[in-house]
Design a protein around this motif. Sequence first.
Motif, PDB file in Angstrom:
ATOM      1  N   GLY A 165       3.062  -6.195 -10.928  1.00 23.25           N
ATOM      2  CA  GLY A 165       3.858  -5.585 -11.982  1.00 23.25           C
ATOM      3  C   GLY A 165       4.283  -4.170 -11.669  1.00 23.25           C
ATOM      4  N   VAL A 166       4.570  -3.904 -10.380  1.00 22.30           N
ATOM      5  CA  VAL A 166       5.033  -2.579  -9.957  1.00 22.30           C
ATOM      6  C   VAL A 166       6.298  -2.756  -9.126  1.00 22.30           C
ATOM      7  N   SER A 167       6.948  -1.644  -8.794  1.00 15.89           N
ATOM      8  CA  SER A 167       8.134  -1.707  -7.946  1.00 15.89           C
ATOM      9  C   SER A 167       7.720  -1.972  -6.502  1.00 15.89           C
ATOM     10  N   GLU A 168       8.677  -2.443  -5.697  1.00 13.33           N
ATOM     11  CA  GLU A 168       8.373  -2.666  -4.285  1.00 13.33           C
ATOM     12  C   GLU A 168       7.988  -1.361  -3.599  1.00 13.33           C
ATOM     13  N   ALA A 169       8.627  -0.253  -3.997  1.00 12.54           N
ATOM     14  CA  ALA A 169       8.305   1.039  -3.391  1.00 12.54           C
ATOM     15  C   ALA A 169       6.851   1.420  -3.670  1.00 12.54           C
ATOM     16  N   THR A 170       6.422   1.201  -4.916  1.00 15.20           N
ATOM     17  CA  THR A 170       5.028   1.483  -5.267  1.00 15.20           C
ATOM     18  C   THR A 170       4.087   0.583  -4.488  1.00 15.20           C
ATOM     19  N   LEU A 171       4.446  -0.695  -4.391  1.00 17.93           N
ATOM     20  CA  LEU A 171       3.633  -1.651  -3.644  1.00 17.93           C
ATOM     21  C   LEU A 171       3.497  -1.223  -2.200  1.00 17.93           C
ATOM     22  N   ARG A 172       4.594  -0.845  -1.574  1.00 12.53           N
ATOM     23  CA  ARG A 172       4.561  -0.415  -0.173  1.00 12.53           C
ATOM     24  C   ARG A 172       3.704   0.823   0.001  1.00 12.53           C
ATOM     25  N   GLY A 173       3.785   1.751  -0.941  1.00 12.70           N
ATOM     26  CA  GLY A 173       2.984   2.964  -0.861  1.00 12.70           C
ATOM     27  C   GLY A 173       1.495   2.663  -0.947  1.00 12.70           C
ATOM     28  N   ARG A 174       1.133   1.787  -1.877  1.00 10.83           N
ATOM     29  CA  ARG A 174      -0.284   1.427  -2.013  1.00 10.83           C
ATOM     30  C   ARG A 174      -0.779   0.673  -0.786  1.00 10.83           C
ATOM     31  N   LEU A 175       0.062  -0.196  -0.251  1.00 11.13           N
ATOM     32  CA  LEU A 175      -0.330  -0.951   0.931  1.00 11.13           C
ATOM     33  C   LEU A 175      -0.532  -0.023   2.121  1.00 11.13           C
ATOM     34  N   ALA A 176       0.355   0.958   2.264  1.00  3.42           N
ATOM     35  CA  ALA A 176       0.209   1.917   3.362  1.00  3.42           C
ATOM     36  C   ALA A 176      -1.088   2.702   3.233  1.00  3.42           C
ATOM     37  N   ARG A 177      -1.436   3.109   2.013  1.00  6.11           N
ATOM     38  CA  ARG A 177      -2.681   3.838   1.792  1.00  6.11           C
ATOM     39  C   ARG A 177      -3.891   2.959   2.093  1.00  6.11           C
ATOM     40  N   ALA A 178      -3.798   1.689   1.695  1.00  8.80           N
ATOM     41  CA  ALA A 178      -4.907   0.766   1.976  1.00  8.80           C
ATOM     42  C   ALA A 178      -5.096   0.611   3.478  1.00  8.80           C
ATOM     43  N   ARG A 179      -3.999   0.470   4.212  1.00 12.03           N
ATOM     44  CA  ARG A 179      -4.087   0.314   5.665  1.00 12.03           C
ATOM     45  C   ARG A 179      -4.670   1.557   6.314  1.00 12.03           C
ATOM     46  N   ARG A 180      -4.256   2.739   5.824  1.00 13.12           N
ATOM     47  CA  ARG A 180      -4.785   3.982   6.403  1.00 13.12           C
ATOM     48  C   ARG A 180      -6.280   4.095   6.163  1.00 13.12           C
ATOM     49  N   ARG A 181      -6.719   3.766   4.956  1.00 13.00           N
ATOM     50  CA  ARG A 181      -8.145   3.876   4.649  1.00 13.00           C
ATOM     51  C   ARG A 181      -8.968   2.869   5.446  1.00 13.00           C
ATOM     52  N   LEU A 182      -8.434   1.664   5.602  1.00 18.68           N
ATOM     53  CA  LEU A 182      -9.148   0.667   6.395  1.00 18.68           C
ATOM     54  C   LEU A 182      -9.192   1.080   7.866  1.00 18.68           C
TER      55      LEU A 182
END
Length: 204
Positions: A165-182
Amino acid sequence: MLSTPRSAGAAGVTLDPTDRFLVDRARGGDRDAYAALVHRHRERVYRTALQVLGSPADADDVTQDVVIHLATALVRFDGTASFTTWLHRVVVNRCLNHRRARRPTGEITESAHPHVRGPEHAVVTAAEVAAGLRALAALPDDLRVPFVLVQLEEMSYRQAAAVIGVSEATLRGRLARARRRLAAAMTEWSPAAPAAPRSVPAAG
């Protein structure tokens, strides 16, 4: 009809014809159609719940909850998204509610989690896999769910954004942060040094 390759839903969404048929019949009270729909998607429900919650027991609870309440929830399926996208949204919401109600267990293990895809899996040590799963379990929900949907469930950015339930831009930002943390967690991880070989006494 089931012979139709795909049927178009609202806003140009393509719907799987088998799902469309079963949903329509199930909403009309056809128990066999409902049972077939559950059988068709039960593994997907459990897999997603396990990846979000990290606990087989909690994933079982959520799966049972979704199966029991799916018949009632179907009245809210309006065809503006594919059935699988809508179902993922239902499962994720149930998982997040479950985690709020109960303290997360962090129980995720290699044996409970689907294996990493790709030929590189053959050379990944069990300890490294376990470290990666612990790092995934440690992510907050707003980062872990996008990673699960895109990287593990292989959903498109558009589908995953619709589920959350978010925009694609928000989704991409969260995914990038998840990848960086992992990536950071795995960079800090290092296997224990192997024990020094025992010396063999020289032959007398």
